[in-house]
Design an enzyme around this catalytic site. Structure first.
Site, short mmCIF file in Angstrom:
data_model
loop_
_atom_site.label_atom_id
_atom_site.label_comp_id
_atom_site.label_asym_id
_atom_site.label_seq_id
_atom_site.Cartn_x
_atom_site.Cartn_y
_atom_site.Cartn_z
N ASP A 104 0.81 -1.22 0.00
CA ASP A 104 0.00 0.00 0.00
C ASP A 104 0.84 1.27 0.00
O ASP A 104 0.41 2.32 0.47
CB ASP A 104 -0.97 0.01 1.20
CG ASP A 104 -0.24 -0.03 2.53
OD1 ASP A 104 0.98 -0.30 2.52
OD2 ASP A 104 -0.88 0.22 3.56
N HIS A 152 25.34 2.21 -17.49
CA HIS A 152 24.16 2.50 -16.67
C HIS A 152 24.29 1.86 -15.29
O HIS A 152 23.34 1.29 -14.76
CB HIS A 152 22.88 2.04 -17.37
CG HIS A 152 22.53 2.88 -18.56
ND1 HIS A 152 21.59 2.51 -19.49
CD2 HIS A 152 23.00 4.09 -18.97
CE1 HIS A 152 21.50 3.46 -20.42
NE2 HIS A 152 22.34 4.42 -20.11
N ASP A 158 27.25 10.63 -13.27
CA ASP A 158 26.26 11.07 -14.26
C ASP A 158 24.98 11.34 -13.48
O ASP A 158 24.29 10.41 -13.05
CB ASP A 158 26.06 9.96 -15.30
CG ASP A 158 25.17 10.40 -16.47
OD1 ASP A 158 24.42 11.37 -16.31
OD2 ASP A 158 25.24 9.75 -17.53
N ASP A 184 21.41 17.33 -16.95
CA ASP A 184 22.07 16.05 -17.25
C ASP A 184 23.56 16.32 -17.43
O ASP A 184 23.99 16.77 -18.49
CB ASP A 184 21.46 15.45 -18.52
CG ASP A 184 21.98 14.06 -18.81
OD1 ASP A 184 22.73 13.51 -17.99
OD2 ASP A 184 21.62 13.52 -19.88
N HIS A 244 28.46 4.37 -27.44
CA HIS A 244 27.18 5.07 -27.41
C HIS A 244 27.22 6.32 -28.28
O HIS A 244 28.27 6.72 -28.79
CB HIS A 244 26.79 5.43 -25.97
CG HIS A 244 27.78 6.29 -25.24
ND1 HIS A 244 27.92 7.65 -25.45
CD2 HIS A 244 28.70 5.97 -24.28
CE1 HIS A 244 28.85 8.13 -24.66
NE2 HIS A 244 29.34 7.13 -23.93
N HIS A 247 21.76 13.52 -27.12
CA HIS A 247 20.32 13.28 -27.12
C HIS A 247 19.62 14.58 -26.73
O HIS A 247 20.18 15.43 -26.05
CB HIS A 247 19.93 12.13 -26.18
CG HIS A 247 20.32 12.35 -24.73
ND1 HIS A 247 19.63 13.20 -23.89
CD2 HIS A 247 21.33 11.84 -23.98
CE1 HIS A 247 20.18 13.18 -22.68
NE2 HIS A 247 21.23 12.38 -22.72
N HIS A 251 15.83 12.11 -21.80
CA HIS A 251 15.96 11.77 -23.21
C HIS A 251 14.68 12.30 -23.85
O HIS A 251 13.67 11.61 -23.93
CB HIS A 251 16.12 10.26 -23.41
CG HIS A 251 17.49 9.76 -23.07
ND1 HIS A 251 18.28 9.07 -23.96
CD2 HIS A 251 18.24 9.88 -21.95
CE1 HIS A 251 19.44 8.78 -23.39
NE2 HIS A 251 19.43 9.27 -22.16
N GLU A 274 28.25 14.32 -25.03
CA GLU A 274 28.79 13.43 -24.00
C GLU A 274 29.69 12.33 -24.57
O GLU A 274 29.35 11.14 -24.52
CB GLU A 274 27.66 12.80 -23.19
CG GLU A 274 26.53 12.19 -24.02
CD GLU A 274 25.44 11.61 -23.14
OE1 GLU A 274 25.75 10.78 -22.25
OE2 GLU A 274 24.27 11.99 -23.32
N TYR A 316 35.82 3.95 -22.47
CA TYR A 316 35.66 2.95 -21.42
C TYR A 316 36.56 1.76 -21.75
O TYR A 316 36.32 1.04 -22.73
CB TYR A 316 34.19 2.51 -21.33
CG TYR A 316 33.23 3.68 -21.38
CD1 TYR A 316 32.86 4.35 -20.22
CD2 TYR A 316 32.75 4.14 -22.61
CE1 TYR A 316 32.00 5.44 -20.27
CE2 TYR A 316 31.90 5.23 -22.68
CZ TYR A 316 31.53 5.88 -21.51
OH TYR A 316 30.69 6.97 -21.58
N ARG A 320 33.65 9.83 -18.99
CA ARG A 320 32.64 10.50 -19.80
C ARG A 320 32.56 11.95 -19.35
O ARG A 320 32.64 12.23 -18.14
CB ARG A 320 31.27 9.81 -19.69
CG ARG A 320 30.20 10.43 -20.58
CD ARG A 320 28.98 9.52 -20.77
NE ARG A 320 28.24 9.25 -19.55
CZ ARG A 320 28.23 8.09 -18.90
NH1 ARG A 320 28.97 7.07 -19.35
NH2 ARG A 320 27.51 7.92 -17.81
N GLU A 379 30.03 15.17 -19.98
CA GLU A 379 28.74 15.52 -20.59
C GLU A 379 28.31 16.92 -20.19
O GLU A 379 28.29 17.27 -19.01
CB GLU A 379 27.67 14.51 -20.13
CG GLU A 379 26.29 14.79 -20.67
CD GLU A 379 25.28 13.77 -20.17
OE1 GLU A 379 24.24 13.61 -20.83
OE2 GLU A 379 25.52 13.14 -19.11
#
Length: 443
Positions: A39, A242, A259, A270, A349, A353, A360, A383, A387, A405, A407
């Site tokens: 609940d 991710h 990130d 972002d 990648h 975006h 996104h 970005e 890696y 990275r 970005e």
């Protein structure tokens, strides 16, 4: 915290209606509460399309717009006032206040929807709605059946049903001045949080402790929270795109990739920054970091009206591949390595975006099979990253387990672009200075 005036949402609804054919009936549902366990529910987050057109932040509502009808054209179905329920879950706006505060022609209790919608469908020539919403589509089929039952002698059912998503996505893609103000605020708060992370980071902290510092800053600065699940990955974890566990201990000598972005009045920040846990980059880390930074700055320098995201990505790929060959991580001719996509083992990648109410964000990336030209008012990310997996056997061990990275959020202007996330440093000198306690390094 100043919210957008009701006139902004009324103007958006009118603009959308103007783009539709006569006698079109448009349906946009709100989000609903989602059960977390038994609940308890997840924190409510309004559907972005519904929010864009209404500014109404309650669950279980339906926006109805009618083009060219003789009577009301902007309707809302929402939950009624209910003192007992409001005691448990908070004050509801109700129908009377919805007309006054949100600028609707009429508002109906949600319980009236099955009585009212067949009447409206009986006058419509076509219907526009988000077709991926299966629950709404099922209700629509029920309302069509009701039209046949109740109005079969006077009504002709709509002959076409059209997906609203693309039409509304294109409208949302070009940010208006009032949206840009909110996006700059989301970016500023996000940048402040990343600066805080750099300042408090030290070896032996857990990744989740750094996450807590970032999200604390979001809320203290007036954001509703993160605009997506924050990624805090140190060492090998930075190579997982991710990664969201955020549970490991951060070690001296490792980089940590963060990130994370704040959500401010629905709009997303972002940002990704990568920095050394102990405040000092090693030589291999410096070499890879400066290569990613070079690609980031190159793409920013190329951003202007009429450029395309494809062009920016191709420039980033060429920059990274050239640098990887120079560092010995790739062997061969640059053109051949690009053509065979050999670089994808290290950069897998895209570069960009769209950014807006969704991290996104909506809007077509291609038109008539070609990358669409950028226009002033578009906001997107840049970005690039590299890696080097910890088990990458064919590279020198000095590179293994390094994930980087960088970005930024970028607004296209009439003459070029504006980097909205410049409030957090990204040069090695700036990062190291801020981590050593020089607050001026962020500027």
């Amino acid at each position: 915290m100043e919210h957008l005036p009701v006139e902004v949402f009324i103007k958006r609804r009118r603009a959308l209606m103007d783009s539709l054919p006569d006698k079109a009936l448009l349906l946009v549902p709100s989000a609903t509460l989602v059960t977390r366990s038994r609940d308890t529910e997840h924190p409510f987050r309004q559907d972005s399309d519904f929010w864009y057109l209404t500014g109404f932040n309650e669950p279980d509502a339906l926006l109805v717009l009618m083009k060219g009808y003789e009577k009301s054209e902007q309707l809302l179905f929402n939950q009624p006032k209910d003192k007992l329920m409001e005691t448990w879950t908070g004050i509801r706006l109700g129908q009377v206040a919805a007309v006054i505060q949100l600028g609707f022609d009429q508002a109906f209790a949600l319980a009236d929807i099955d009585q009212q919608l067949p009447k409206l469908l009986a006058e419509a020539s076509e219907v526009w709605m988000p077709l991926e919403d299966e629950a709404l589509y099922s209700r629509y089929l029920f309302w069509r059946q009701q039209v046949r039952t109740r109005f079969k002698r006077v009504a002709s059912l709509p002959t076409r049903i059209t997906d609203l998503s693309q039409q509304l996505g294109e409208m949302r893609l070009l940010k208006q001045p009032e949206e840009i103000i909110l996006m700059k605020q989301a970016a500023r708060i996000s940048a402040e949080a990343h600066c805080r992370a750099m300042q408090v980071c030290k070896p032996s902290m857990y990744e989740y402790q750094l996450q807590a510092e970032i999200e604390y800053e979001f809320r203290m600065q007036g954001a509703s929270g993160p605009s997506y699940s924050s990624i805090v990955g140190a060492g090998d974890n930075a190579c997982v795109l991710h990664y969201v566990e955020n549970s490991a201990v951060m070690q001296a000598g490792d980089l940590v990739l963060i990130d994370a972005g704040a959500e401010y009045q629905g709009y997303a920040g972002d940002i990704t920054r990568t920095f050394p846990v102990n405040g000092t980059f090693s030589t291999p880390q410096q070499q890879l970091y400066n290569l990613v930074l070079k690609a980031n700055e190159l793409a920013i320098s190329l951003t202007r009206p009429a450029a395309t995201l494809d062009e920016l990505h191709q420039a980033v790929v060429r920059c990274l591949v050239t640098g990887l060959v120079e560092l010995g991580l790739l062997q061969g001719d640059v053109e051949s390595l690009i053509e065979t996509e050999a670089y994808k083992v290290f950069f897998m990648h895209g570069t960009s975006h769209w950014l807006g109410l969704d991290v996104h964000d909506v809007g077509l990336y291609r038109q008539e099979g070609k990358a669409r030209p950028l226009q002033a008012g578009m906001v997107f990310t840049i970005e690039p990253g590299l890696y080097i997996a910890p088990d990458q056997a064919d590279v020198d061990p000095q590179w293994r387990g390094i994930g980087i990275r960088i970005e930024d959020d970028v607004l296209v202007t009439a003459t070029g672009c504006e980097v909205l996330t410049s409030g957090v440093p990204k040069t090695i000198a700036g990062i190291e200075a801020l981590m050593k306690g020089d607050d001026y390094a962020r500027h």
